[in-house]
Design a protein around this motif. Structure first.
Motif, PDB file in Angstrom:
ATOM      1  N   LEU A   1     -11.979 -10.693  -5.198  1.00  0.00           N
ATOM      2  CA  LEU A   1     -11.563  -9.677  -6.165  1.00  0.00           C
ATOM      3  C   LEU A   1     -12.646  -9.199  -7.129  1.00  0.00           C
ATOM      4  O   LEU A   1     -12.597  -8.053  -7.585  1.00  0.00           O
ATOM      5  CB  LEU A   1     -10.366 -10.177  -6.966  1.00  0.00           C
ATOM      6  CG  LEU A   1      -9.116 -10.487  -6.153  1.00  0.00           C
ATOM      7  CD1 LEU A   1      -8.022 -11.026  -7.058  1.00  0.00           C
ATOM      8  CD2 LEU A   1      -8.643  -9.271  -5.382  1.00  0.00           C
TER       9      LEU A   1
ATOM     10  N   TYR B   1     -14.288  -5.812  -6.850  1.00  0.00           N
ATOM     11  CA  TYR B   1     -13.397  -4.672  -7.080  1.00  0.00           C
ATOM     12  C   TYR B   1     -12.857  -4.646  -8.509  1.00  0.00           C
ATOM     13  O   TYR B   1     -12.033  -3.805  -8.842  1.00  0.00           O
ATOM     14  CB  TYR B   1     -12.236  -4.715  -6.075  1.00  0.00           C
ATOM     15  CG  TYR B   1     -12.746  -4.742  -4.661  1.00  0.00           C
ATOM     16  CD1 TYR B   1     -13.216  -3.591  -4.041  1.00  0.00           C
ATOM     17  CD2 TYR B   1     -12.808  -5.941  -3.959  1.00  0.00           C
ATOM     18  CE1 TYR B   1     -13.714  -3.626  -2.758  1.00  0.00           C
ATOM     19  CE2 TYR B   1     -13.309  -5.981  -2.667  1.00  0.00           C
ATOM     20  CZ  TYR B   1     -13.758  -4.820  -2.076  1.00  0.00           C
ATOM     21  OH  TYR B   1     -14.262  -4.861  -0.807  1.00  0.00           O
ATOM     22  N   GLN B   2     -13.306  -5.573  -9.317  1.00  0.00           N
ATOM     23  CA  GLN B   2     -12.902  -5.682 -10.723  1.00  0.00           C
ATOM     24  C   GLN B   2     -11.381  -5.737 -10.879  1.00  0.00           C
ATOM     25  O   GLN B   2     -10.800  -5.058 -11.720  1.00  0.00           O
ATOM     26  CB  GLN B   2     -13.508  -4.540 -11.541  1.00  0.00           C
ATOM     27  CG  GLN B   2     -15.026  -4.573 -11.505  1.00  0.00           C
ATOM     28  CD  GLN B   2     -15.657  -3.379 -12.183  1.00  0.00           C
ATOM     29  OE1 GLN B   2     -15.069  -2.307 -12.248  1.00  0.00           O
ATOM     30  NE2 GLN B   2     -16.862  -3.571 -12.682  1.00  0.00           N
ATOM     31  N   ILE B   3     -10.758  -6.564 -10.050  1.00  0.00           N
ATOM     32  CA  ILE B   3      -9.318  -6.772 -10.127  1.00  0.00           C
ATOM     33  C   ILE B   3      -9.068  -8.106 -10.818  1.00  0.00           C
ATOM     34  O   ILE B   3      -9.617  -9.130 -10.434  1.00  0.00           O
ATOM     35  CB  ILE B   3      -8.674  -6.756  -8.719  1.00  0.00           C
ATOM     36  CG1 ILE B   3      -8.872  -5.376  -8.068  1.00  0.00           C
ATOM     37  CG2 ILE B   3      -7.197  -7.118  -8.801  1.00  0.00           C
ATOM     38  CD1 ILE B   3      -8.418  -5.296  -6.621  1.00  0.00           C
TER      39      ILE B   3
ATOM     40  N   ASN C   1      -5.857  -0.234  -6.018  1.00  0.00           N
ATOM     41  CA  ASN C   1      -6.221  -0.519  -7.401  1.00  0.00           C
ATOM     42  C   ASN C   1      -6.595   0.768  -8.135  1.00  0.00           C
ATOM     43  O   ASN C   1      -6.167   0.994  -9.270  1.00  0.00           O
ATOM     44  CB  ASN C   1      -7.372  -1.531  -7.449  1.00  0.00           C
ATOM     45  CG  ASN C   1      -7.670  -1.999  -8.852  1.00  0.00           C
ATOM     46  OD1 ASN C   1      -6.759  -2.229  -9.648  1.00  0.00           O
ATOM     47  ND2 ASN C   1      -8.939  -2.143  -9.162  1.00  0.00           N
ATOM     48  N   SER C   2      -7.356   1.632  -7.492  1.00  0.00           N
ATOM     49  CA  SER C   2      -7.760   2.912  -8.099  1.00  0.00           C
ATOM     50  C   SER C   2      -6.551   3.810  -8.339  1.00  0.00           C
ATOM     51  O   SER C   2      -6.424   4.424  -9.405  1.00  0.00           O
ATOM     52  CB  SER C   2      -8.765   3.639  -7.210  1.00  0.00           C
ATOM     53  OG  SER C   2      -9.945   2.910  -7.106  1.00  0.00           O
TER      54      SER C   2
ATOM     55  N   SER D   1      -8.859  -1.914  -2.700  1.00  0.00           N
ATOM     56  CA  SER D   1      -9.625  -1.179  -3.696  1.00  0.00           C
ATOM     57  C   SER D   1      -9.013   0.193  -3.960  1.00  0.00           C
ATOM     58  O   SER D   1      -8.900   0.633  -5.112  1.00  0.00           O
ATOM     59  CB  SER D   1     -11.077  -1.030  -3.227  1.00  0.00           C
ATOM     60  OG  SER D   1     -11.817  -0.288  -4.150  1.00  0.00           O
ATOM     61  N   HIS D   2      -8.584   0.858  -2.898  1.00  0.00           N
ATOM     62  CA  HIS D   2      -7.955   2.168  -3.040  1.00  0.00           C
ATOM     63  C   HIS D   2      -6.648   2.057  -3.822  1.00  0.00           C
ATOM     64  O   HIS D   2      -6.367   2.880  -4.702  1.00  0.00           O
ATOM     65  CB  HIS D   2      -7.723   2.794  -1.664  1.00  0.00           C
ATOM     66  CG  HIS D   2      -7.062   4.127  -1.715  1.00  0.00           C
ATOM     67  ND1 HIS D   2      -7.681   5.248  -2.233  1.00  0.00           N
ATOM     68  CD2 HIS D   2      -5.817   4.516  -1.333  1.00  0.00           C
ATOM     69  CE1 HIS D   2      -6.846   6.270  -2.164  1.00  0.00           C
ATOM     70  NE2 HIS D   2      -5.705   5.856  -1.624  1.00  0.00           N
TER      71      HIS D   2
ATOM     72  N   ALA E   1      -9.818  -5.163   2.468  1.00  0.00           N
ATOM     73  CA  ALA E   1     -10.284  -5.049   1.083  1.00  0.00           C
ATOM     74  C   ALA E   1     -10.459  -3.597   0.652  1.00  0.00           C
ATOM     75  O   ALA E   1     -10.254  -3.268  -0.516  1.00  0.00           O
ATOM     76  CB  ALA E   1     -11.588  -5.823   0.891  1.00  0.00           C
ATOM     77  N   LYS E   2     -10.814  -2.698   1.566  1.00  0.00           N
ATOM     78  CA  LYS E   2     -10.957  -1.280   1.214  1.00  0.00           C
ATOM     79  C   LYS E   2      -9.614  -0.695   0.788  1.00  0.00           C
ATOM     80  O   LYS E   2      -9.541   0.061  -0.175  1.00  0.00           O
ATOM     81  CB  LYS E   2     -11.528  -0.491   2.392  1.00  0.00           C
ATOM     82  CG  LYS E   2     -12.986  -0.750   2.633  1.00  0.00           C
ATOM     83  CD  LYS E   2     -13.512   0.074   3.781  1.00  0.00           C
ATOM     84  CE  LYS E   2     -14.975  -0.299   4.041  1.00  0.00           C
ATOM     85  NZ  LYS E   2     -15.513   0.402   5.193  1.00  0.00           N
TER      86      LYS E   2
ATOM     87  N   TYR F   1       0.800  -1.220   0.000  1.00  0.00           N
ATOM     88  CA  TYR F   1       0.000   0.000   0.000  1.00  0.00           C
ATOM     89  C   TYR F   1       0.831   1.267   0.000  1.00  0.00           C
ATOM     90  O   TYR F   1       0.315   2.349  -0.231  1.00  0.00           O
ATOM     91  CB  TYR F   1      -0.992  -0.022   1.176  1.00  0.00           C
ATOM     92  CG  TYR F   1      -1.952  -1.175   1.018  1.00  0.00           C
ATOM     93  CD1 TYR F   1      -2.811  -1.217  -0.070  1.00  0.00           C
ATOM     94  CD2 TYR F   1      -1.952  -2.239   1.897  1.00  0.00           C
ATOM     95  CE1 TYR F   1      -3.663  -2.290  -0.260  1.00  0.00           C
ATOM     96  CE2 TYR F   1      -2.801  -3.307   1.719  1.00  0.00           C
ATOM     97  CZ  TYR F   1      -3.652  -3.333   0.637  1.00  0.00           C
ATOM     98  OH  TYR F   1      -4.487  -4.394   0.445  1.00  0.00           O
TER      99      TYR F   1
END
Length: 174
Positions: free
Chosen positions: A77, A80-82, A52-53, A49-50, A45-46, A13
């Motif tokens: 996943l 989150y469309q990963i 990934n964005s 998602s961050h 998971a949040k 991260y």
């Protein structure tokens, strides 16, 4: 050396998109359990998602390369469309290489991030991509990972890395 990571960082991260772009990275391949997501806590998971964005905004694709089965990985996943590759058989490099080639990327454009020398770092190094070792998100492991952790201590010792590996908030040469 196949077990020596190119870089270390305390957590995935903290990957900085500007640094990744300077390195020419177009895709970050990541392990799932204890790298992106604590194996026993889905609250992380949040953060996933961050990340990934953030990567997507920089034009960098996040792909999970996992030894878990597709059902388990998709459950985590898909919301989150990963993208992911399941049953990757790490430390074998084939899943990394096949996915990299399907994305039309060179070895220098891909970075493999993981918390285990024996699976993630070895697979990344054998595939010829940049490898990044992170500290596990939680200090506990599933039963099958505990065996790898024991073997890792031996590898760290023989590599002379027992007290030299440091994990900072920025990428550091391993």
């Amino acid at each position: 050396m196949i077990f020596r990571p190119r870089y270390t960082i305390d957590t995935i991260y903290h990957l900085d998109t500007a640094t990744l772009k300077k390195l020419g990275i177009k895709a970050v391949f990541s392990d799932l359990d204890n790298t992106l997501l604590a194996w026993n806590k889905f609250e992380t998971a949040k953060e996933m998602s961050h990340l990934n964005s953030r990567l997507a905004k920089a034009g960098i694709t996040l792909v999970v390369i996992s030894n878990n089965n597709a059902q388990r990985v998709a459950k985590v996943l898909d919301p989150y469309q990963i993208d992911f590759v399941a049953k990757s058989k790490k430390p074998l490099p084939f899943a990394i290489t096949k996915k990299r080639q399907s994305m039309g990327l060179s070895q220098k454009q891909v970075m493999m991030v993981g918390d285990q020398l024996i699976t993630d770092i070895q697979a990344g190094n054998l595939a010829g991509v940049e490898s990044v070792l992170v500290k596990p998100l939680v200090q506990t492991d599933k039963w099958n990972t505990r065996i790898n952790r024991f073997l890792e201590k031996i590898i760290f010792f023989f590599l002379g890395l027992t007290h030299q590996v440091t994990f900072k908030e920025t990428l550091k040469n391993g």
